[in-house]
Scaffold this motif. Structure first.
Motif, PDB file in Angstrom:
ATOM      1  N   LEU A  43       0.727  -1.113   0.029  1.00 15.29           N
ATOM      2  CA  LEU A  43      -0.137   0.059  -0.075  1.00 15.29           C
ATOM      3  C   LEU A  43       0.852   1.234  -0.053  1.00 15.29           C
ATOM      4  CD1 LEU A  43      -2.781  -1.088   2.715  1.00 15.29           C
ATOM      5  CD2 LEU A  43      -2.916  -1.266   0.235  1.00 15.29           C
ATOM      6  N   PHE A  44       2.056   1.069   0.603  1.00 14.09           N
ATOM      7  CA  PHE A  44       3.026   2.340   0.617  1.00 14.09           C
ATOM      8  C   PHE A  44       4.333   2.048   0.007  1.00 14.09           C
ATOM      9  CE2 PHE A  44       0.088   3.130   3.684  1.00 14.09           C
ATOM     10  CZ  PHE A  44      -0.230   4.576   3.445  1.00 14.09           C
ATOM     11  N   GLU A  45       5.135   2.887  -0.726  1.00 13.64           N
ATOM     12  CA  GLU A  45       6.705   2.762  -1.173  1.00 13.64           C
ATOM     13  C   GLU A  45       7.195   3.188  -0.057  1.00 13.64           C
ATOM     14  OE1 GLU A  45       7.581   4.056  -5.102  1.00 13.64           O
ATOM     15  OE2 GLU A  45       5.442   4.528  -5.646  1.00 13.64           O
ATOM     16  N   ARG A  46       7.954   2.278   0.410  1.00 15.81           N
ATOM     17  CA  ARG A  46       9.076   2.665   1.722  1.00 15.81           C
ATOM     18  C   ARG A  46      10.347   3.346   1.005  1.00 15.81           C
ATOM     19  NH1 ARG A  46       4.949  -0.617   2.705  1.00 15.81           N
ATOM     20  NH2 ARG A  46       4.877  -1.041   5.260  1.00 15.81           N
ATOM     21  N   LEU A  47      10.258   4.767   0.940  1.00 13.10           N
ATOM     22  CA  LEU A  47      11.253   5.721   0.438  1.00 13.10           C
ATOM     23  C   LEU A  47      12.469   6.007   1.608  1.00 13.10           C
ATOM     24  CD1 LEU A  47       9.062   7.735  -1.875  1.00 13.10           C
ATOM     25  CD2 LEU A  47      10.260   5.923  -2.265  1.00 13.10           C
ATOM     26  N   PRO A  48      13.568   6.586   1.005  1.00 11.15           N
ATOM     27  CA  PRO A  48      14.642   7.024   2.248  1.00 11.15           C
ATOM     28  C   PRO A  48      14.020   8.041   3.177  1.00 11.15           C
ATOM     29  CG  PRO A  48      15.523   6.540   0.055  1.00 11.15           C
ATOM     30  CD  PRO A  48      14.195   6.700  -0.367  1.00 11.15           C
ATOM     31  N   PRO A  55      -0.059   2.706  -6.389  1.00  9.86           N
ATOM     32  CA  PRO A  55      -1.489   2.978  -7.141  1.00  9.86           C
ATOM     33  C   PRO A  55      -2.471   2.109  -6.159  1.00  9.86           C
ATOM     34  CG  PRO A  55       0.127   2.388  -8.619  1.00  9.86           C
ATOM     35  CD  PRO A  55       0.764   2.417  -7.289  1.00  9.86           C
ATOM     36  N   ALA A  56      -2.436   0.990  -5.387  1.00  8.96           N
ATOM     37  CA  ALA A  56      -3.345   0.307  -4.959  1.00  8.96           C
ATOM     38  C   ALA A  56      -3.691   0.905  -3.603  1.00  8.96           C
ATOM     39  CB  ALA A  56      -2.749  -1.055  -4.412  1.00  8.96           C
ATOM     40  N   GLY A  57      -2.507   1.318  -2.973  1.00  7.68           N
ATOM     41  CA  GLY A  57      -2.700   2.418  -1.600  1.00  7.68           C
ATOM     42  C   GLY A  57      -3.674   3.624  -1.945  1.00  7.68           C
ATOM     43  N   GLU A  58      -3.559   4.192  -3.160  1.00  9.15           N
ATOM     44  CA  GLU A  58      -4.362   5.462  -3.595  1.00  9.15           C
ATOM     45  C   GLU A  58      -5.934   5.068  -3.711  1.00  9.15           C
ATOM     46  OE1 GLU A  58      -3.631   8.479  -3.718  1.00  9.15           O
ATOM     47  OE2 GLU A  58      -1.412   8.716  -4.094  1.00  9.15           O
TER      48      GLU A  58
END
Length: 295
Positions: A43-48, A55-58
């Motif tokens: 559901l989220f991209e884990r970014l630095p 898209p699924a999270g949105e």
């Protein structure tokens, strides 16, 4: 969990969301991981520098926010119910409905909400349409109200006309009456200024039955009185005589062999218009009364 998802998306990190919600970041992270596992999608991209919805999270967040908005609105309505409504509700309707369904609903409503004033205005079909569209009336109840993009339909039903007769009429023993048999008795027709005149006259003409009505009137009340006084037959809907049916002074009988054309009864209000609590509650009262007539 809905709040956790929404706040992580808004704050951009689990730590910031936990601080905003006064919840341990580990609890927020655990809920998101469990949901991702259940859905089989991140559901989220884990970014630095934080987290960004996939898209699924949105898709899920859009649903979450609609759900939360609906919940807030429901809570507001519940809080409104804790105080009695007040003000005035104006309903535009037709003469037969005003003296039957609307009167019954008004008395029942007033017993529970005495601080609300109800104004009942008798109008033609076109006048009802204009009054509601122009916000001169909160509600409109009438037969064959033209469709309009400005109106929202709260309740609607095809209420075909039938024979309205005195409770002691010779035909009252029948469950339904052949149209030709009606012609053996004095007939009460709506005059040409009323929509139902065409419905009634066209039905007799289509059946090949030549009749000369004994009475013409543009008053529903007069039709009901004439029918109750002897053996004359009027042609109205069961909603026009709701009170008289309950008291036993008039009976409604469907016409057996030749159906009258559509006679649509609608309860309408203005679309996308701020409806006060009193108006919403009175609309519910009207719909409850209409349903009781059908039952």
């Amino acid at each position: 969990m809905l709040q956790y998802l929404d706040e992580v998306a808004r704050s951009g990190s689990i730590r910031a969301a936990g601080a905003k919600l006064h919840v341990a970041p580990s609890a927020v992270n655990r809920q998101i991981l469990l949901l991702e596992e259940e859905l089989g999608e991140p559901l989220f991209e884990r970014l630095p520098r934080g987290m960004r919805p996939t898209p699924a999270g949105e898709v899920l967040l859009a649903h979450v926010r609609r759900t939360m908005q609906g919940y807030r609105e429901a809570v507001a309505e519940i809080r409104d119910l804790q105080s009695l409504p007040s003000g005035e509700v104006v309903i535009a309707t037709m003469t037969g409905l005003a003296s039957s369904v609307v009167s019954a609903a008004t008395m029942s409503f007033h017993a529970r909400y005495p601080e609300v004033r109800i104004s009942i205005r008798v109008m033609s079909t076109q006048e009802i349409l204009r009054a509601v569209a122009n916000s001169e009336a909160d509600l409109g109840l009438g037969f064959n109200v033209p469709s309009s993009g400005q109106l929202e339909i709260c309740w609607q039903m095809d209420t075909r006309l039938g024979a309205v007769i005195a409770a002691k009429h010779p035909l009252a023993r029948l469950e339904s009456i052949p149209l030709a048999q009606c012609a053996s008795y004095p007939l009460i027709f709506a005059d040409r200024s009323m929509v139902i005149h065409g419905i009634i006259a066209d039905t007799f003409a289509a059946a090949g039955i030549r009749v000369e009505p004994a009475f013409h009137t543009n008053s529903i009340e007069t039709m009901k009185r004439l029918a109750a006084a002897g053996e004359a037959i009027a042609f109205l809907s069961r909603f026009d005589i709701a009170e008289e049916r309950q008291s036993g002074s008039l009976a409604f009988r469907p016409v057996r062999d030749r159906a009258f054309s559509d006679n649509i009864l609608s309860l309408v209000r203005r679309e996308k218009h701020g409806h006060g609590l009193a108006g919403l509650l009175f609309a519910e009262e009207i719909m409850g009364t209409l349903e009781s007539v059908v039952a």
